[in-house]
Each structure stands twice: as C-alpha cells, then as structure tokens.
Design an enzyme around this catalytic site. Structure first.
Site, PDB file in Angstrom:
ATOM      1  N   GLU A 283       0.838  -1.251   0.056  1.00  0.00           N
ATOM      2  CA  GLU A 283       0.033   0.216  -0.055  1.00  0.00           C
ATOM      3  C   GLU A 283       0.756   1.231  -0.030  1.00  0.00           C
ATOM      4  O   GLU A 283       0.286   2.091   0.815  1.00  0.00           O
ATOM      5  CB  GLU A 283      -0.957   0.039   1.309  1.00  0.00           C
ATOM      6  CG  GLU A 283      -0.089  -0.046   2.497  1.00  0.00           C
ATOM      7  CD  GLU A 283       0.106  -1.266   3.216  1.00  0.00           C
ATOM      8  OE1 GLU A 283       0.207  -2.328   2.263  1.00  0.00           O
ATOM      9  OE2 GLU A 283       0.387  -1.508   4.349  1.00  0.00           O
ATOM     10  N   HIS A 307      -8.271  -3.963  -1.282  1.00  0.00           N
ATOM     11  CA  HIS A 307      -7.463  -3.896   0.079  1.00  0.00           C
ATOM     12  C   HIS A 307      -6.457  -2.717   0.115  1.00  0.00           C
ATOM     13  O   HIS A 307      -6.283  -2.063   1.114  1.00  0.00           O
ATOM     14  CB  HIS A 307      -6.835  -5.341   0.021  1.00  0.00           C
ATOM     15  CG  HIS A 307      -6.046  -5.596   1.455  1.00  0.00           C
ATOM     16  ND1 HIS A 307      -6.261  -6.164   2.470  1.00  0.00           N
ATOM     17  CD2 HIS A 307      -4.696  -5.252   1.531  1.00  0.00           C
ATOM     18  CE1 HIS A 307      -5.383  -6.249   3.137  1.00  0.00           C
ATOM     19  NE2 HIS A 307      -4.440  -5.411   2.698  1.00  0.00           N
ATOM     20  N   GLU A 308      -5.546  -2.569  -1.054  1.00  0.00           N
ATOM     21  CA  GLU A 308      -4.604  -1.552  -0.902  1.00  0.00           C
ATOM     22  C   GLU A 308      -5.318  -0.236  -0.852  1.00  0.00           C
ATOM     23  O   GLU A 308      -4.723   0.551  -0.172  1.00  0.00           O
ATOM     24  CB  GLU A 308      -3.575  -1.912  -1.969  1.00  0.00           C
ATOM     25  CG  GLU A 308      -2.768  -3.112  -2.102  1.00  0.00           C
ATOM     26  CD  GLU A 308      -2.412  -3.765  -0.983  1.00  0.00           C
ATOM     27  OE1 GLU A 308      -1.911  -3.026   0.027  1.00  0.00           O
ATOM     28  OE2 GLU A 308      -2.296  -4.972  -0.878  1.00  0.00           O
ATOM     29  N   HIS A 311      -6.030   0.603   2.687  1.00  0.00           N
ATOM     30  CA  HIS A 311      -4.882   1.119   3.376  1.00  0.00           C
ATOM     31  C   HIS A 311      -4.777   2.314   3.427  1.00  0.00           C
ATOM     32  O   HIS A 311      -4.028   3.291   4.173  1.00  0.00           O
ATOM     33  CB  HIS A 311      -3.616   0.381   2.925  1.00  0.00           C
ATOM     34  CG  HIS A 311      -3.268  -0.985   3.569  1.00  0.00           C
ATOM     35  ND1 HIS A 311      -3.143  -1.078   4.958  1.00  0.00           N
ATOM     36  CD2 HIS A 311      -3.509  -2.220   3.070  1.00  0.00           C
ATOM     37  CE1 HIS A 311      -2.961  -2.389   5.283  1.00  0.00           C
ATOM     38  NE2 HIS A 311      -2.939  -3.027   4.027  1.00  0.00           N
ATOM     39  N   GLU A 330      -4.001  -3.858   9.197  1.00  0.00           N
ATOM     40  CA  GLU A 330      -4.538  -4.977   8.199  1.00  0.00           C
ATOM     41  C   GLU A 330      -5.951  -5.331   8.693  1.00  0.00           C
ATOM     42  O   GLU A 330      -6.942  -5.827   7.607  1.00  0.00           O
ATOM     43  CB  GLU A 330      -3.632  -6.112   8.513  1.00  0.00           C
ATOM     44  CG  GLU A 330      -2.360  -5.862   7.941  1.00  0.00           C
ATOM     45  CD  GLU A 330      -1.988  -5.598   6.384  1.00  0.00           C
ATOM     46  OE1 GLU A 330      -3.002  -5.394   5.750  1.00  0.00           O
ATOM     47  OE2 GLU A 330      -1.091  -4.928   5.915  1.00  0.00           O
ATOM     48  N   ASP A 388       7.881  -8.868  10.698  1.00  0.00           N
ATOM     49  CA  ASP A 388       7.257  -9.628   9.645  1.00  0.00           C
ATOM     50  C   ASP A 388       6.970 -11.043   9.678  1.00  0.00           C
ATOM     51  O   ASP A 388       6.262 -11.625   9.272  1.00  0.00           O
ATOM     52  CB  ASP A 388       8.408  -9.556   8.524  1.00  0.00           C
ATOM     53  CG  ASP A 388       8.151  -8.248   7.573  1.00  0.00           C
ATOM     54  OD1 ASP A 388       6.890  -7.798   7.647  1.00  0.00           O
ATOM     55  OD2 ASP A 388       8.806  -7.656   6.859  1.00  0.00           O
ATOM     56  N   TYR A 396      -5.074 -10.185  10.063  1.00  0.00           N
ATOM     57  CA  TYR A 396      -5.927  -9.687   8.720  1.00  0.00           C
ATOM     58  C   TYR A 396      -7.415 -10.073   9.009  1.00  0.00           C
ATOM     59  O   TYR A 396      -8.387  -9.423   8.982  1.00  0.00           O
ATOM     60  CB  TYR A 396      -5.737 -10.582   7.413  1.00  0.00           C
ATOM     61  CG  TYR A 396      -4.283  -9.714   6.980  1.00  0.00           C
ATOM     62  CD1 TYR A 396      -3.047 -10.104   7.239  1.00  0.00           C
ATOM     63  CD2 TYR A 396      -4.269  -9.187   5.548  1.00  0.00           C
ATOM     64  CE1 TYR A 396      -1.811  -9.610   6.711  1.00  0.00           C
ATOM     65  CE2 TYR A 396      -3.184  -8.662   5.180  1.00  0.00           C
ATOM     66  CZ  TYR A 396      -2.091  -8.945   5.664  1.00  0.00           C
ATOM     67  OH  TYR A 396      -0.871  -8.696   5.028  1.00  0.00           O
TER      68      TYR A 396
HETATM   69  N1  BES Z   1       0.982  -4.543   3.756  1.00  0.00           N
HETATM   70  C1  BES Z   1       0.609  -5.694   3.170  1.00  0.00           C
HETATM   71  C2  BES Z   1       1.878  -6.297   2.275  1.00  0.00           C
HETATM   72  C3  BES Z   1       2.826  -6.714   3.334  1.00  0.00           C
HETATM   73  C4  BES Z   1       2.527  -7.546   4.246  1.00  0.00           C
HETATM   74  C5  BES Z   1       4.157  -6.282   3.029  1.00  0.00           C
HETATM   75  C6  BES Z   1       3.651  -8.074   5.035  1.00  0.00           C
HETATM   76  C7  BES Z   1       5.122  -6.848   3.985  1.00  0.00           C
HETATM   77  C8  BES Z   1       4.790  -7.893   5.038  1.00  0.00           C
HETATM   78  C9  BES Z   1      -0.429  -5.587   1.825  1.00  0.00           C
HETATM   79  O1  BES Z   1      -1.245  -4.839   2.139  1.00  0.00           O
HETATM   80  C10 BES Z   1      -1.084  -6.995   2.029  1.00  0.00           C
HETATM   81  O2  BES Z   1      -1.931  -7.384   3.031  1.00  0.00           O
HETATM   82  N2  BES Z   1      -1.234  -7.547   0.858  1.00  0.00           N
HETATM   83  C11 BES Z   1      -1.811  -8.877   0.509  1.00  0.00           C
HETATM   84  C12 BES Z   1      -3.011  -8.701  -0.223  1.00  0.00           C
HETATM   85  C13 BES Z   1      -4.091  -8.604   0.582  1.00  0.00           C
HETATM   86  C14 BES Z   1      -5.445  -8.759  -0.314  1.00  0.00           C
HETATM   87  C15 BES Z   1      -4.545  -9.528   1.749  1.00  0.00           C
HETATM   88  C16 BES Z   1      -0.564  -9.914  -0.062  1.00  0.00           C
HETATM   89  O3  BES Z   1       0.308  -9.228  -0.440  1.00  0.00           O
HETATM   90  O4  BES Z   1      -0.885 -10.760  -0.541  1.00  0.00           O
HETATM   91 ZN    ZN Z   2      -2.746  -5.131   3.888  1.00  0.00          ZN
END
Ligand code: BES
Ligand code: ZN
Length: 626
Positions: A283, A307-308, A311, A330, A388, A396
């Site tokens: 995002e 989703h993004e 954010h 999230e 992470d 989520y």
């Molecule tokens: N902020 C996250 C991406 C992220 C997560 C980056 C963990 C680094 C560490 C992003 O908003 C996200 O959640 N992306 C998901 C998709 C979403 C529809 C659940 C993804 O990357 O799969």
């Molecule tokens: Zn996310």
C-alpha cells in the site's frame, strides 16, 4: 502506547518531521547512494547531546549539521541480525525542546547488504531490454536504504530527487513534482551525478507517513490513465492488459470514500512490478505496488486493489505506533476491503470472501495452536523479533472478524459504519493504538451486554464469534460438489461432470479447491494421482487463469503424488517470487513423496532470481542455512 521494540530510536526525545532524499540508483555498482537530510524536532525537556537512528547494511560516509555547517561524529553499534545497527550521532552542542535540528547524512548500500531492495537484470523483466529496481520497506527495512528513525510512530513528510540513467524512469510513494519544489527539502545536498546520460526525478509527499511506506521503483516504465485520479505504471509490454484489468479502480475509490471520507492522497496510481515482487500488493501511498499475477485477464484478483485502497485510510492515514498493533492496519483494511467489494460487486461476492477469510483464520489458529501468543489480536512481541515473522492471517482475519463482531453487537452496519467514519476522521494523519480505539468505541457505545473488549484484544484463539452466520448462498453448490468428489474418491462412486461447476464464479472455485486441499491436508480425504487426473479431465482446473486457483490445484496434485503437475510447478517456481504462491509450493513439494529433491534443486537454481525476502523465507521452509 507501547514502545516499538524494533527501533533503536527514542521519539520521546527527538522526532523526525521530514526527510529529504537525494539518491543515485546505480545499476552498474548495484548500489543506492546519496544524501538523506532529516528535519528533527527536539522534544527532550533536559538537554541532550546525541541523536539515535536506525541503519542496516548501510555505510555511513559522513554526517553534517546543516544549521551550523559542521561535520558531526557518529558511532555505529553492534549489528543485530533483525533490527540492524544503532547509529548514534554526537551533536556539537547540547540541545533541548523546543529546538530543531537539520542533519544530513551521506551513505550508500550495496544490494547484497540490503533486504529492502532488488536489482533485476533485463532478462528478469517483461521487456528483456532494461534493468529494473524496486524497494520494499515494510516492516523494518527503510533503514536498509536510508538512515532514519525507522518506527511507524515517527511520521514524516518527504521530498526526493532520484537520479537514474536514461531512459529509465523513477516512481515513488509520493507525487511527482517539478524540480524547484524539491530542493527546498534537500538542504544543501544535490544529486551527486547529474551527468550526461542521467536524469533526475522529483517527488513530494506532503502527508506525514510511516517510514515503511517509503518506496521507489526504477525501470522502463510507461503509464496509462485508468481513472480521473489514477494511472497504471508498468513496463510497455503489460500496459494494455494492466489498464484493462484495473479499470474498476475509481469505483473502489468512490465506494471507499462513501464509507470513510474523502481520499486524501490526490493520486491513486498502481505500479505493476516484475514477477519477483514478493507480495500481492503493498500500500505505498499514492502508488500501490502489485504483483503481475493480478493481471489475470478476467479481473478476478481486483479485491487486492480494494485492499490496498483501504490502506489509504487504515495504516497510511491512521497509522500504528508499533508492530503489535498491526491488526489496526490490516484488520480494518480487510474489513473496509470487503465493504468496498460488497458495494461494487455485490453481497454474494463479499460473503464468499468473508467465508474464505474465516476458513483461513480457523486453519491458522489450528496450526499455531489456540493458546499461542501469535493468535492474539495484539500479540506480545519481544525485542529483536522480526515483525514480519509474526505477521500472519491473524491480524487480517481475526482483525476483520472482530470488527464484524463489534458491528453485530452494536446493531449492524447502520450504526457501525457512521462510527467507523467518525473514527477515521478523528484520527486521520495521527497514530492510533488498540487502547485508543477501545476508548473511542466505549465512549460512543458504553457498556454492551456480553462484550468483553479486553478479552477480545488479549486472548489467544477465538474468544468471540458471530451469532448470525448463515452459510452464504454461493457456498451451497460448492459444498455439494465437494461431497460428490469425496464420495468419488473414497468409494469410487458417483458421476462427475463439467456441468457441476458450470457458471461458477472464481470465488466458488476457490472455495471448492481450498476445501479439497484442507481435507487432503488433514487426511480426511485422500485423493491419489488417478483421482486428480480424473478431476482435472472433468473440471480442467489446471487450465484456469486465476493464479490462486492454479496454485491450490497444484498443491492438491502434489499431495496426491501426481507427478504430471511437477513441470508446471517448476515453471512457476523458476519465474515467480510471490510468497503466497511460492512458499506453499515449496513446503508441499518438500513434504511430498515426489518432490523433495526437486524442491531443493529448484530453489538452488532460482534463488538468484528471488527477492531477498523470498529467498530467506523459502530457505527457512526448506531447512537450509542462510
Ligand atoms: N501490507 C501488506 C503487504 C505486506 C505484508 C508487506 C507483510 C510486508 C509484510 C499488504 O497490504 C497486503 O496485505 N497484501 C496482501 C494482499 C491482501 C489482499 C491480503 C498480499 O500481499 O498478499
Ligand atoms: Zn494489507
């Protein structure tokens, strides 16, 4: 608010207000170098003589006090594998509130020392002609590009001048601006090599953001408008397909605005990255980064865009102060994402998403154990733990389920949505915490019978459940086919026909495949290779276009011992770095009877292509030394 354990800095003494960047992205040396200028506000009541920053993998060449125009001494602490090193800058004069300071640092980092960046060779791109570069700072990797107070609690505006060789273009999580606007924020530092054959790009982010949202990409980039405030950026070869895929972006934005108020970031652009991008989406403000696996041809992955977009409020405008509260980013985002989907694609689609989210949550709690710390909405993180690594479905889906639960408790969307909008307006551009959200909720709704807010936040497992949770309409046929397949596999009885799934939505297929995979994994259904081949002959799962469907189907086949799937699996592993696909495939191969050695060989042959994060995660999954 709890302290952020992933930073060395102390924002109660001194806090960064804005960052000025002047960076060269050097494709020959595979390094990023330049100057970072920090505008710091002193909050300490007592005099202080030093400023502490985070760095990881960075070489610091010099530090300058821009106000006094003198060089400053600095000390680098011991390296921690997770949070990097403490950079202590020794001030030449003591300072205290309400002083401010402007400090510039000259630094550089090699790709091999930075988990935040990936340089790609031309053959790793779509066009095959030009190299590519991108950053990924979430959660604590900004410190691997620039020295900074790398904590989401310090929100900064930024300006940047990015110097790249022609004909490459640079894009950032900010608005592109003319040169003059940027030099105001650069202090005295200018790009170091504005030589012939180089080109500078200028950016400005005037809304304070967390450092994990700093983002930069450089490549052979073109763009096309997809809405009044949106363009898609990508390599020329994917432009048409990408513009087609994401035409619905503006509808998502307006649906979101109707729920949580005006979009603040002016532009909402998309950047389609090369296939090694490790996430589905990231995002980054003004410019969401997405995996090219979203460009399916049938718009069946656009919920990632919803989703993004969500954010843009939760996480980006209302930010968390430390990584224990990540559900506020999230969980709220998934909750808003599904409301956007409901408004734009209808209740049936939304319900399918909620159902699969719920199954993922149950699975995740089951895998971690229902008493495990990481199943808490607000887990206890310890110092030197990679945020992470504790990142999972919990933030989520438990986060979203909790909001569904609160919504039900207060009387439904008619009551909860206005509350959500007020909360969003109240804390926009600020930092939120779980305690703050709880207080705001309790102030509005008072005591609610049967709601134990503290327990919901702190208990592991699933301390709350929806009272009203009927099976969604579209799930019913999927359950029926799941049963037919189970009967077929266990007793060889019953007819399977392509008609069974005719007219199904992608969400229904996903439901069926996830259910089959779950029962295969728990050994309640045992498909063998004959069964998977027959299923594929009838239902043609392997020719589906949606990558998530194909991924699930491949996992089912691997665990059934069906070696006909190995070639296409290796093909994917050699060319894609999206964690969500690659990790389950590697794990499944590694555990299978047919693919253990293949997993190791494929990793060995592909690791140079992978993003550092993907390489690290897969190495862990395969029990390899890193
Ligand atoms: N902020 C996250 C991406 C992220 C997560 C980056 C963990 C680094 C560490 C992003 O908003 C996200 O959640 N992306 C998901 C998709 C979403 C529809 C659940 C993804 O990357 O799969
Ligand atoms: Zn996310």
């Amino acid at each position: 608010m709890g302290k952020d354990l992933s930073t060395y800095s102390d924002i109660s003494e001194v806090v960064t207000k804005s960052i000025g960047l002047s960076l060269d992205v050097d494709f020959d040396a595979l390094e990023v170098r330049g100057w970072t200028t920090l505008q710091l506000e002193i909050l300490a009541k007592e005099e202080i003589r030093e400023v502490v920053l985070d760095v990881k993998g960075l070489e610091i060449q010099q530090v300058v006090d821009d106000t006094l125009d003198n060089k400053l001494d600095f000390v680098l602490g011991e390296e921690s594998k997770v949070i990097g090193r403490k950079l202590t800058i020794l001030l030449s004069q003591a300072t205290r509130a309400p002083d401010s300071l402007t400090i510039s640092l000259q630094h550089k980092v090699k790709a091999e020392n930075s988990p935040a960046i990936q340089f790609l060779e031309p053959h790793q791109t779509v066009g095959g002609q030009h190299p590519y570069f991108f950053t990924q700072c979430h959660a604590i990797n900004a410190r691997s590009i620039v020295p900074c107070q790398d904590t989401p609690a310090a929100k900064v505006t930024y300006t940047a001048c990015i110097n790249v060789k022609t004909p490459l273009k640079a894009v950032m999580s900010a608005l592109a601006v003319p040169e003059s606007a940027v030099f105001r924020g650069l202090g005295k530092r200018r790009p170091s090599s504005l030589a012939a054959g180089f080109h500078a790009f200028f950016f400005e982010q005037n809304i304070p953001i967390c450092t994990y949202l700093l983002a930069l990409a450089v490549g052979d980039l073109v763009s096309a408008d997809i809405g009044p405030r949106s363009s898609v950026w990508c390599e020329p070869g994917v432009l048409r397909a990408a513009a087609e895929e994401f035409v619905g972006t503006e509808k998502f934005l307006t649906a979101a605005e109707s729920l949580v108020g005006e979009y603040q970031w002016e532009r909402y652009d998309l950047l389609i990255l090369p296939p090694s991008f490790p996430h589905g989406g990231m995002e980054n403000p003004c410019l969401t980064f997405v995996t090219p696996t979203l460009v399916v041809g049938d718009r069946s992955m656009v919920h990632v865009i919803a989703h993004e977009i969500a954010h843009s409020w939760f996480g980006n405008l209302l930010s968390i102060g430390n990584w224990e509260d990540v559900w506020l980013s999230e969980g709220f985002t998934v909750f808003l994402e599904r409301k956007i989907i409901e408004r734009v694609h209808g209740i049936d689609t939304k319900e399918m998403h909620s159902t699969s989210g719920r199954s993922e949550l149950l699975l995740s709690v089951e895998r971690s154990g229902k008493d495990h710390n990481i199943t808490r909405l607000v887990p206890d993180l310890t110092a030197d733990e990679d945020p992470d690594a504790s990142f999972s479905t919990i933030a989520y889906e438990k986060g979203c389920l909790f909001l569904d639960y609160l919504e039900e408790k207060v009387g439904g969307p008619g009551v909860f949505e206005p509350f959500l909008k007020d909360y969003t307006q109240e804390y926009a551009m600020k930092t939120v915490s779980s305690a703050l959200f709880q207080r705001y909720f309790e102030k509005r709704f008072g005591y609610i019978d049967g709601l134990d807010f503290d327990n919901c936040l702190k208990s592991p497992g699933l301390p709350f459940e929806l009272a009203n949770n009927p099976t969604p309409r579209l799930v019913i046929p999927a359950l029926k086919v799941q049963q037919q397949i189970t009967d077929y596999a266990s007793a060889g009885k019953g007819e399977l026909s392509e008609e069974d799934i005719a007219g199904w939505s992608v969400e229904q297929i996903l439901f069926l495949l996830s259910a089959l995979l779950a029962s295969q994994s728990s050994a309640s259904l045992l498909l063998d290779a004959n069964a998977t081949r027959e299923l594929d002959r009838v239902y043609r799962f392997s020719s589906l276009k949606n990558g998530t469907c194909v991924n699930l189907w491949q996992l089912i086949c691997i665990s059934a011992g069906d070696s006909s799937v190995l070639d296409p699996v290796v093909e994917i592993l050699r060319n894609h770095g999206r964690l969500r696909y690659v990790r389950p495939l590697y794990k499944c191969l590694y555990m299978s009877t047919i693919g253990r050695q293949l997993a190791l060989d494929t990793y060995e042959a592909s690791k140079a292509f992978y993003h550092p994060l993907t390489a690290k995660m897969v190495a862990m999954d395969l029990n390899l030394e890193i």
